[in-house]
Structure formats: C-alpha cells, structure tokens
Design a protein around this motif. Sequence first.
Motif, PDB file in Angstrom:
ATOM      1  N   CYS A  26      27.670  13.117   2.857  1.00 18.95           N
ATOM      2  CA  CYS A  26      26.669  12.169   2.354  1.00 18.95           C
ATOM      3  C   CYS A  26      27.280  11.228   1.316  1.00 18.95           C
ATOM      4  CB  CYS A  26      25.482  12.909   1.759  1.00 18.95           C
ATOM      5  SG  CYS A  26      24.450  13.720   2.980  1.00 18.95           S
ATOM      6  N   GLY A  79      23.190  17.519  -6.016  1.00  9.67           N
ATOM      7  CA  GLY A  79      22.339  18.478  -6.718  1.00  9.67           C
ATOM      8  C   GLY A  79      21.117  18.863  -5.904  1.00  9.67           C
ATOM      9  N   VAL A  80      20.501  17.869  -5.257  1.00  7.25           N
ATOM     10  CA  VAL A  80      19.342  18.129  -4.401  1.00  7.25           C
ATOM     11  C   VAL A  80      19.749  18.989  -3.207  1.00  7.25           C
ATOM     12  CG1 VAL A  80      17.691  17.000  -2.835  1.00  7.25           C
ATOM     13  CG2 VAL A  80      18.082  16.072  -5.120  1.00  7.25           C
ATOM     14  N   ILE A  81      20.876  18.668  -2.601  1.00  5.66           N
ATOM     15  CA  ILE A  81      21.339  19.427  -1.426  1.00  5.66           C
ATOM     16  C   ILE A  81      21.624  20.878  -1.797  1.00  5.66           C
ATOM     17  CG2 ILE A  81      23.292  19.692   0.164  1.00  5.66           C
ATOM     18  CD1 ILE A  81      23.347  16.616   0.360  1.00  5.66           C
ATOM     19  N   ARG A 110      26.734  23.549   2.318  1.00  4.60           N
ATOM     20  CA  ARG A 110      26.066  22.567   1.464  1.00  4.60           C
ATOM     21  C   ARG A 110      27.083  21.638   0.793  1.00  4.60           C
ATOM     22  NH1 ARG A 110      23.039  27.222   0.953  1.00  4.60           N
ATOM     23  NH2 ARG A 110      24.043  27.912  -0.949  1.00  4.60           N
ATOM     24  N   CYS A 135      15.294  23.309   3.566  1.00  8.89           N
ATOM     25  CA  CYS A 135      14.405  22.322   4.191  1.00  8.89           C
ATOM     26  C   CYS A 135      14.908  21.862   5.558  1.00  8.89           C
ATOM     27  CB  CYS A 135      14.218  21.132   3.261  1.00  8.89           C
ATOM     28  SG  CYS A 135      15.709  20.178   2.972  1.00  8.89           S
ATOM     29  N   ARG A 139      20.333  22.556  -4.153  1.00  6.02           N
ATOM     30  CA  ARG A 139      19.120  23.241  -4.571  1.00  6.02           C
ATOM     31  C   ARG A 139      18.178  23.545  -3.408  1.00  6.02           C
ATOM     32  NH1 ARG A 139      15.829  26.344  -5.726  1.00  6.02           N
ATOM     33  NH2 ARG A 139      14.146  26.116  -7.200  1.00  6.02           N
ATOM     34  N   TRP A 140      17.983  22.564  -2.514  1.00  4.15           N
ATOM     35  CA  TRP A 140      16.920  22.713  -1.521  1.00  4.15           C
ATOM     36  C   TRP A 140      17.357  22.752  -0.072  1.00  4.15           C
ATOM     37  CZ3 TRP A 140      15.363  19.267  -5.669  1.00  4.15           C
ATOM     38  CH2 TRP A 140      14.451  19.861  -6.516  1.00  4.15           C
ATOM     39  N   GLY A 152      23.628  13.013  -7.712  1.00  6.27           N
ATOM     40  CA  GLY A 152      22.228  13.435  -7.699  1.00  6.27           C
ATOM     41  C   GLY A 152      21.835  14.040  -6.363  1.00  6.27           C
ATOM     42  N   LEU A 153      22.277  13.415  -5.281  1.00  9.70           N
ATOM     43  CA  LEU A 153      21.983  13.939  -3.951  1.00  9.70           C
ATOM     44  C   LEU A 153      22.655  15.295  -3.735  1.00  9.70           C
ATOM     45  CD1 LEU A 153      20.629  13.540  -1.215  1.00  9.70           C
ATOM     46  CD2 LEU A 153      22.712  12.382  -0.458  1.00  9.70           C
ATOM     47  N   SER A 164      27.148  17.619   1.364  1.00 14.58           N
ATOM     48  CA  SER A 164      27.106  16.697   0.227  1.00 14.58           C
ATOM     49  C   SER A 164      28.328  15.781   0.193  1.00 14.58           C
ATOM     50  CB  SER A 164      26.960  17.465  -1.087  1.00 14.58           C
ATOM     51  OG  SER A 164      28.072  18.290  -1.313  1.00 14.58           O
TER      52      SER A 164
END
Length: 108
Positions: free
Chosen positions: A58, A102-104, A51, A41, A106-107, A99-100, A55
């Motif tokens: 972040c 995991g999002v990073i 990634r 994205c 993945r996407w 959680g973030l 992460s």
Amino acid sequence: METAWMAWTWQTGLFFILLASVLTVMTLLAIFKPETERVGCLRIPTTRGDRLFISLLCAAFIHIVWIYLMGNNPITTLPIGEEGFEVTSVWIATLISLGLAGVIFRWV
C-alpha cells in the motif's frame, strides 16, 4: 561489480537500513512471541508478516500515485546545513502510508 547507475544517497541508505530493521524486529517477534493468525476486516486469516507485506504494498502504491498526481514539489526549506533541507510533498504521502500501516496492523 559496477554500481554507478544506482542513486545511492543518504535517503536511499536510510530506507534500506529501516527496512532491514523492520524485518529484524519482525523476525525477533516471531521467535520470542509466536504469532497466531487472526481474521480482520478482510475476512482472511493474516499474520504480522502478512499485514507488514500488505502495508508495504500500500505504501508503494500510495507513493507512486502521489508522485504521479502531485509531483515532488518542495513545500518548504528547513535551515539545516549550508544549503538547507528541502521538505517535499512526498512527506505527506509518507505520513499517509504510516497512518494506513497503523490501521492495517490494527484491523486487518
């Protein structure tokens, strides 16, 4: 070398052990399952290492902002040991960071 100024607690040791473990796993993944860059994205090509770096940055920012805005207030005390184990609100920031991440992964 004197290290008396450092706050070496079991939590600090656990953090560095987990960080070393993550880096070891990422190195082994790079050796046994070579990675290819992918565009997510952010529209930039990223690898697993990129990634992970994003992460970790972040997570650091989330924790700094959380402690600044919410503080390090205890939520509850678990009956572990003689004095108990204090659960602070920073654990919420840790769950948000995980959680973030995991999002990073993945996407992004």
